[in-house]
Scaffold this active site. Sequence first.
Site, PDB file in Angstrom:
ATOM      1  N   GLU A   1       4.981  -5.324  20.444  1.00 37.27           N
ATOM      2  CA  GLU A   1       4.497  -4.065  21.012  1.00 37.27           C
ATOM      3  C   GLU A   1       3.566  -3.327  20.053  1.00 37.27           C
ATOM      4  O   GLU A   1       3.648  -3.483  18.835  1.00 37.27           O
ATOM      5  CB  GLU A   1       5.678  -3.154  21.374  1.00 37.27           C
ATOM      6  CG  GLU A   1       6.528  -3.682  22.509  1.00 37.27           C
ATOM      7  CD  GLU A   1       5.764  -3.807  23.815  1.00 37.27           C
ATOM      8  OE1 GLU A   1       4.808  -3.025  24.027  1.00 37.27           O
ATOM      9  OE2 GLU A   1       6.100  -4.694  24.621  1.00 37.27           O
TER      10      GLU A   1
ATOM     11  N   ALA B   1     -12.807  -2.700  13.947  1.00 34.81           N
ATOM     12  CA  ALA B   1     -12.693  -4.102  14.353  1.00 34.81           C
ATOM     13  C   ALA B   1     -11.583  -4.814  13.585  1.00 34.81           C
ATOM     14  O   ALA B   1     -10.858  -5.650  14.144  1.00 34.81           O
ATOM     15  CB  ALA B   1     -14.028  -4.813  14.138  1.00 34.81           C
TER      16      ALA B   1
ATOM     17  N   ASN C   1       1.126  -2.215   5.147  1.00 34.69           N
ATOM     18  CA  ASN C   1       0.447  -0.930   5.260  1.00 34.69           C
ATOM     19  C   ASN C   1      -0.864  -0.872   4.488  1.00 34.69           C
ATOM     20  O   ASN C   1      -1.706  -0.017   4.756  1.00 34.69           O
ATOM     21  CB  ASN C   1       1.379   0.187   4.774  1.00 34.69           C
ATOM     22  CG  ASN C   1       0.697   1.535   4.755  1.00 34.69           C
ATOM     23  OD1 ASN C   1       0.442   2.130   5.798  1.00 34.69           O
ATOM     24  ND2 ASN C   1       0.372   2.021   3.560  1.00 34.69           N
TER      25      ASN C   1
ATOM     26  N   SER D   1       1.756   3.431  -2.586  1.00 36.47           N
ATOM     27  CA  SER D   1       1.687   4.386  -3.684  1.00 36.47           C
ATOM     28  C   SER D   1       1.274   5.774  -3.223  1.00 36.47           C
ATOM     29  O   SER D   1       1.375   6.738  -3.984  1.00 36.47           O
ATOM     30  CB  SER D   1       0.703   3.890  -4.760  1.00 36.47           C
ATOM     31  OG  SER D   1      -0.620   3.816  -4.233  1.00 36.47           O
TER      32      SER D   1
ATOM     33  N   GLY E   1      17.960   8.670  -2.797  1.00 37.04           N
ATOM     34  CA  GLY E   1      19.146   7.833  -2.856  1.00 37.04           C
ATOM     35  C   GLY E   1      18.865   6.355  -2.745  1.00 37.04           C
ATOM     36  O   GLY E   1      19.788   5.559  -2.560  1.00 37.04           O
TER      37      GLY E   1
ATOM     38  N   GLY F   1       0.821  -1.208   0.000  1.00 38.21           N
ATOM     39  CA  GLY F   1       0.000   0.000   0.000  1.00 38.21           C
ATOM     40  C   GLY F   1       0.851   1.252   0.000  1.00 38.21           C
ATOM     41  O   GLY F   1       0.574   2.209   0.728  1.00 38.21           O
TER      42      GLY F   1
ATOM     43  N   TYR G   1     -14.147  -1.106  10.145  1.00 40.04           N
ATOM     44  CA  TYR G   1     -12.736  -0.736  10.004  1.00 40.04           C
ATOM     45  C   TYR G   1     -12.018  -0.868  11.345  1.00 40.04           C
ATOM     46  O   TYR G   1     -10.930  -1.456  11.431  1.00 40.04           O
ATOM     47  CB  TYR G   1     -12.648   0.698   9.483  1.00 40.04           C
ATOM     48  CG  TYR G   1     -11.247   1.239   9.382  1.00 40.04           C
ATOM     49  CD1 TYR G   1     -10.413   0.877   8.332  1.00 40.04           C
ATOM     50  CD2 TYR G   1     -10.749   2.128  10.336  1.00 40.04           C
ATOM     51  CE1 TYR G   1      -9.127   1.378   8.229  1.00 40.04           C
ATOM     52  CE2 TYR G   1      -9.468   2.635  10.241  1.00 40.04           C
ATOM     53  CZ  TYR G   1      -8.657   2.258   9.186  1.00 40.04           C
ATOM     54  OH  TYR G   1      -7.379   2.755   9.096  1.00 40.04           O
TER      55      TYR G   1
END
Length: 263
Positions: free
Chosen positions: A250, A155, A87, A12, A51, A10, A153
């Site tokens: 964590e 949940a 992500n 982009s 870079g 995810g 979302y």
Amino acid sequence: MEGRVALVTGSSKGIGRAIARSLARGGAKVVVTARGPEALEQAAQEANGYGGNVLPIAADATDPNAVRAVVESAVRHFGGLDILVNNVGGANRIAEFAELTKEDWIHTFELNVMTVVYFVQAALPWLRKSAGGRIINMASITGVEPSQLAPHYAASKAAIINLSKHLANLCAPNGILVNVVCPGQVSSEARQGLADYVARTHNIPLADARVRIDAEGASRIPLGRLGVCEDVAELVSFLASEKAGWITGECFHVDGGKHRSAF
């Protein structure tokens, strides 16, 4: 992170794109993947400007076959895999509990939870070969403190938090560290769905809705502002680095102090 290979899903736009930039700036070789090839190519070029050595691979993260192909292409191109950042996510629409359909729930869990499952399953054999494997899963503060909207979302993000703890225990014997990051309200494309909902329900222009939700959101944050994508990306880069070598299982809140335990 010089020479380490990272895969960011995810990536982009928004937080994922910022994570790719941050990892590339730190010296990692980065694979960026999302559905839209044009935006993905732009994200890759942007990260390369810092870079980096960045490979874009367009794919649908909800297709396990496509996910396996992404991981195989990454390993074939860079020779291995050290860091996986899950992500990809979102919700097909913002609505109250009573308005949500079965399809809304299934789609949201497929996009948020099953994509994590698919990528981890595909990546684990390679992460086990890494000298310092990392899995960083992106959840949300709503997975801890749900709002009045989009319970499907929230949940799904709570499920990611729980799954991440399981994976941390599972992967510890192989030296793979697994952590989860819960962003709060961040100024990015992801807020468009909420703005659409407010504009529709209050019958106001979309631009006015965006101003309203941003102002109301900032007013509830102790630091007094919405986050930016870089606020989250820098924490992810730290967790992916050697400096975080004794942190696993964590859940980190990046929300300007909005989530607070009672004293």
